[in-house]
Motif scaffolding. Structure first.
Motif, PDB file in Angstrom:
ATOM      1  N   LEU A  87      28.822 -22.626 -16.228  1.00 62.26           N
ATOM      2  CA  LEU A  87      28.520 -22.220 -14.853  1.00 62.26           C
ATOM      3  C   LEU A  87      28.733 -23.385 -13.879  1.00 62.26           C
ATOM      4  N   MET A  88      28.352 -24.582 -14.301  1.00 63.98           N
ATOM      5  CA  MET A  88      28.565 -25.759 -13.460  1.00 63.98           C
ATOM      6  C   MET A  88      30.066 -26.000 -13.253  1.00 63.98           C
ATOM      7  N   ALA A  89      30.838 -25.843 -14.321  1.00 64.43           N
ATOM      8  CA  ALA A  89      32.291 -26.024 -14.216  1.00 64.43           C
ATOM      9  C   ALA A  89      32.908 -24.956 -13.317  1.00 64.43           C
ATOM     10  N   LEU A  90      32.424 -23.717 -13.438  1.00 62.16           N
ATOM     11  CA  LEU A  90      32.930 -22.636 -12.585  1.00 62.16           C
ATOM     12  C   LEU A  90      32.609 -22.907 -11.121  1.00 62.16           C
ATOM     13  N   TYR A  91      31.410 -23.441 -10.854  1.00 63.56           N
ATOM     14  CA  TYR A  91      31.057 -23.821  -9.480  1.00 63.56           C
ATOM     15  C   TYR A  91      32.041 -24.864  -8.954  1.00 63.56           C
ATOM     16  N   CYS A  92      32.351 -25.847  -9.765  1.00 61.71           N
ATOM     17  CA  CYS A  92      33.285 -26.896  -9.340  1.00 61.71           C
ATOM     18  C   CYS A  92      34.672 -26.324  -9.062  1.00 61.71           C
ATOM     19  N   PHE A  93      35.106 -25.364  -9.887  1.00 67.28           N
ATOM     20  CA  PHE A  93      36.433 -24.761  -9.696  1.00 67.28           C
ATOM     21  C   PHE A  93      36.486 -23.952  -8.399  1.00 67.28           C
ATOM     22  N   THR A  94      35.512 -23.077  -8.180  1.00 70.10           N
ATOM     23  CA  THR A  94      35.544 -22.217  -6.992  1.00 70.10           C
ATOM     24  C   THR A  94      35.290 -23.006  -5.711  1.00 70.10           C
ATOM     25  N   SER A  95      34.651 -24.181  -5.824  1.00 66.23           N
ATOM     26  CA  SER A  95      34.354 -24.972  -4.626  1.00 66.23           C
ATOM     27  C   SER A  95      35.603 -25.494  -3.942  1.00 66.23           C
ATOM     28  N   ALA A  96      36.700 -25.574  -4.695  1.00 62.75           N
ATOM     29  CA  ALA A  96      37.944 -26.093  -4.116  1.00 62.75           C
ATOM     30  C   ALA A  96      38.758 -25.000  -3.429  1.00 62.75           C
ATOM     31  N   ILE A  97      38.434 -23.735  -3.681  1.00 60.20           N
ATOM     32  CA  ILE A  97      39.251 -22.644  -3.135  1.00 60.20           C
ATOM     33  C   ILE A  97      39.235 -22.651  -1.618  1.00 60.20           C
ATOM     34  N   GLY A  98      38.034 -22.794  -1.018  1.00 64.07           N
ATOM     35  CA  GLY A  98      37.951 -22.841   0.446  1.00 64.07           C
ATOM     36  C   GLY A  98      38.723 -24.007   1.013  1.00 64.07           C
ATOM     37  N   GLY A  99      38.709 -25.146   0.301  1.00 60.08           N
ATOM     38  CA  GLY A  99      39.452 -26.312   0.761  1.00 60.08           C
ATOM     39  C   GLY A  99      40.953 -26.083   0.721  1.00 60.08           C
ATOM     40  N   ILE A 100      41.433 -25.384  -0.322  1.00 62.72           N
ATOM     41  CA  ILE A 100      42.863 -25.073  -0.412  1.00 62.72           C
ATOM     42  C   ILE A 100      43.281 -24.157   0.727  1.00 62.72           C
ATOM     43  N   ILE A 101      42.441 -23.159   1.023  1.00 59.63           N
ATOM     44  CA  ILE A 101      42.748 -22.219   2.102  1.00 59.63           C
ATOM     45  C   ILE A 101      42.796 -22.939   3.449  1.00 59.63           C
ATOM     46  N   SER A 102      41.889 -23.896   3.658  1.00 60.20           N
ATOM     47  CA  SER A 102      41.818 -24.590   4.948  1.00 60.20           C
ATOM     48  C   SER A 102      42.594 -25.908   4.961  1.00 60.20           C
ATOM     49  N   SER A 103      43.449 -26.122   3.942  1.00 61.30           N
ATOM     50  CA  SER A 103      44.280 -27.329   3.852  1.00 61.30           C
ATOM     51  C   SER A 103      43.435 -28.596   3.945  1.00 61.30           C
ATOM     52  N   GLU A 104      42.425 -28.667   3.095  1.00 58.61           N
ATOM     53  CA  GLU A 104      41.494 -29.795   3.116  1.00 58.61           C
ATOM     54  C   GLU A 104      42.171 -31.075   2.644  1.00 58.61           C
ATOM     55  N   ARG A 105      41.775 -32.190   3.239  1.00 57.69           N
ATOM     56  CA  ARG A 105      42.267 -33.495   2.799  1.00 57.69           C
ATOM     57  C   ARG A 105      41.706 -33.822   1.420  1.00 57.69           C
ATOM     58  N   LEU A 106      42.538 -34.405   0.560  1.00 58.23           N
ATOM     59  CA  LEU A 106      42.140 -34.686  -0.807  1.00 58.23           C
ATOM     60  C   LEU A 106      40.965 -35.660  -0.869  1.00 58.23           C
ATOM     61  N   THR A 107      40.958 -36.658   0.007  1.00 59.67           N
ATOM     62  CA  THR A 107      39.870 -37.647  -0.007  1.00 59.67           C
ATOM     63  C   THR A 107      38.525 -37.001   0.282  1.00 59.67           C
ATOM     64  N   ILE A 108      38.503 -36.055   1.211  1.00 61.98           N
ATOM     65  CA  ILE A 108      37.255 -35.372   1.546  1.00 61.98           C
ATOM     66  C   ILE A 108      36.804 -34.476   0.397  1.00 61.98           C
ATOM     67  N   LEU A 109      37.758 -33.800  -0.247  1.00 64.17           N
ATOM     68  CA  LEU A 109      37.428 -32.953  -1.389  1.00 64.17           C
ATOM     69  C   LEU A 109      36.825 -33.786  -2.520  1.00 64.17           C
ATOM     70  N   LEU A 110      37.425 -34.952  -2.798  1.00 68.60           N
ATOM     71  CA  LEU A 110      36.910 -35.822  -3.856  1.00 68.60           C
ATOM     72  C   LEU A 110      35.502 -36.305  -3.534  1.00 68.60           C
ATOM     73  N   TRP A 111      35.260 -36.624  -2.263  1.00 70.83           N
ATOM     74  CA  TRP A 111      33.914 -37.055  -1.878  1.00 70.83           C
ATOM     75  C   TRP A 111      32.911 -35.907  -2.028  1.00 70.83           C
ATOM     76  N   GLY A 112      33.347 -34.705  -1.685  1.00 73.23           N
ATOM     77  CA  GLY A 112      32.485 -33.542  -1.868  1.00 73.23           C
ATOM     78  C   GLY A 112      32.134 -33.329  -3.322  1.00 73.23           C
ATOM     79  N   TYR A 113      33.129 -33.500  -4.219  1.00 71.29           N
ATOM     80  CA  TYR A 113      32.859 -33.396  -5.645  1.00 71.29           C
ATOM     81  C   TYR A 113      31.891 -34.481  -6.097  1.00 71.29           C
ATOM     82  N   ARG A 114      32.069 -35.673  -5.561  1.00 67.21           N
ATOM     83  CA  ARG A 114      31.164 -36.770  -5.916  1.00 67.21           C
ATOM     84  C   ARG A 114      29.719 -36.399  -5.612  1.00 67.21           C
ATOM     85  N   ASN A 115      29.474 -35.755  -4.485  1.00 67.81           N
ATOM     86  CA  ASN A 115      28.113 -35.441  -4.048  1.00 67.81           C
ATOM     87  C   ASN A 115      27.436 -34.363  -4.887  1.00 67.81           C
ATOM     88  N   ILE A 116      28.211 -33.540  -5.577  1.00 69.33           N
ATOM     89  CA  ILE A 116      27.641 -32.455  -6.373  1.00 69.33           C
ATOM     90  C   ILE A 116      27.805 -32.697  -7.872  1.00 69.33           C
TER      91      ILE A 116
END
Length: 447
Positions: A87-116
């Motif tokens: 479930l934790m891994a699934l949360y991590c996978f789906t958390s990137a979907i919104g970023g892909i849709i909104s063309s998120e910067r990779l550095t910000i995505l990595l920092w977001g992953y760091r926080n969770i």
């Protein structure tokens, strides 16, 4: 000479006592418990003792080191452990979907992953490295911190002078002092210790004197730190631990004592924190709680977000009810802010104070899917703790903690703050540690 011999004898007894109560079960467990202690006090070291801020990033370094130790164990995990980690891994996978849709910067995505993800990593490390006896060390440490925080809260509230614009309650934390939000880890310590005391009381392992003293001390500290939510948590803890054992004279007595204390606590909160406000007392009625929780003017009453209606407000006013945004948010990290960068969303909407509430912040970044998965992790752990093969004392602790976590998820950012979030992950790991150490073998890597 005689005095020296007596001292050596006492010192030997003390060392034996300390080893019996605070000795970790293994090398890896020792490192993990040292890391937990560091997570606890790094904020106080930086903000109270004014040590270099870089020490805060030692949290990440220690967490990664302990995680590597856990991976080195190569432990075969049970099916139920795989489920919660999945479930934790699934949360991590789906958390990137919104970023892909909104063309998120990779550095910000990595920092977001760091926080969770760092908390999920710590959960895994706890499951692999800890044994049942190690949790006794944690419980005893919580007891020490709880009682030591009573005089510290007194000093911080009544003997320290703060600037005029300071929200004093936010700065009161006992051991966790002098940074905004110090009262959040204090609140967690109050809850965990009361769960421990109530569980022992209803198991006939503690007397009514300890139960009453702990409740009075907790209410006093909550009042100095203006932790209004603690009154709700107190009711939840007493009722859950009481009726989990069935109705007895101890249950009736505890509810009577708790009712008197709750009434007294409300009056003390008002007397200590009302100041010049003529409406502060209105918050301590049922209607006051409902109005405070749902008012359209927001948490501050100035047009920001309300903790219980903020998700709907963001969905309607910012996401404009767009299905993809509502489901997946704008991407993990895309509403974050640090000393190194500030996201565009934070620059534009920080005045809404969404960063004060974990649920709203998570909805913005990961949508309803993220919230459902995160809540599902807590529910799965709760159900696991109800299994009959889990030690009753620890089972009650985990179940009550999970309920408090759901309250705090919507109420503030306790589940995101390092001094408290790591400890919560450790508590959540308890039923899985119990299962993993029930006769299963560990496969170590050969050097």
């Amino acid at each position: 000479m005689a005095g020296r011999l007596v001292w050596r004898f006492l010192q030997g007894d003390i060392n034996e006592w300390l080893r019996a109560r605070f000795a970790p079960s293994s090398y890896g467990a020792a490192w993990l418990l040292c890391a937990q202690a560091y997570f606890f006090f790094s904020y106080s070291a930086v903000y109270t003792l004014h040590l270099p801020r870089v020490l805060l990033y030692g949290n990440d370094a220690l967490n990664c080191f302990v995680f590597i130790l856990a991976l080195y164990e190569r432990k075969k995990l049970s099916r139920s452990t795989h489920m919660v980690i999945g479930l934790m891994a699934l949360y991590c996978f789906t958390s990137a979907i919104g970023g892909i849709i909104s063309s998120e910067r990779l550095t910000i995505l990595l920092w977001g992953y760091r926080n969770i993800v760092r908390y999920f990593m710590f959960f895994y490390s706890c499951v692999v490295l800890l044994k049942k006896n190690d949790f006794g060390i944690i419980i005893r440490s919580i007891r020490v911190i709880f009682w030591a925080s009573v005089p510290l809260c007194t000093v911080e509230r009544f003997l320290v002078t703060y600037s005029e614009e300071t929200i004093i309650g936010d700065m009161i934390g006992g051991f966790f002092w002098n940074f905004s939000g110090s009262n959040l880890p204090l609140n967690l310590i109050l809850c965990l210790y009361l769960i421990d005391v109530c569980s022992r009381y209803f198991n006939r392992n503690a007397g009514v004197g300890l139960f009453a003293a702990a409740a009075i001390a907790a209410i006093y500290m909550a009042a100095t730190a203006e932790l209004k939510v603690f009154l709700v948590e107190l009711v939840v803890i007493v009722i859950f631990t009481a009726f989990g054992k069935g109705v007895s004279w101890r249950t009736v007595l505890a509810l009577l004592v708790g009712g008197v204390m709750l009434s007294t606590a409300s009056m003390y909160f008002i007397a200590l924190n009302a100041g010049k406000s003529t409406t502060y007392a209105d918050n301590y009625s049922l209607q006051g709680y409902l109005d405070y929780a749902t008012r359209d003017t927001g948490y501050n009453g100035t047009g920001d977000l309300n903790r219980f209606t903020g998700i709907g407000t963001v969905g309607h006013n910012i996401f404009h009810d767009d299905p993809l945004s509502m489901l997946f948010g704008i991407g993990l990290g895309n509403a974050d802010y640090t000393n190194f960068f500030v996201s565009d969303f934070y620059t534009r909407y920080s005045y809404l104070n969404y960063q004060w509430f974990h649920a709203i912040w998570m909805f913005i970044e990961t949508g309803y899917v993220g919230i459902v998965l995160y809540m599902l992790i807590i529910v799965v752990v709760f159900l696991k703790a109800r299994k009959k093969d889990i030690d009753d004392q620890y089972g009650v602790l985990v179940q009550a903690t999970c309920i408090i976590m759901i309250v705090l998820f919507f109420y503030n950012i306790t589940l995101r703050l390092e001094p408290s979030a790591y400890l919560l992950m450790l508590i959540m790991s308890i039923p899985y540690v119990m299962e993993e150490n029930s006769g299963k073998k560990t496969v170590r890597r050969n050097i």
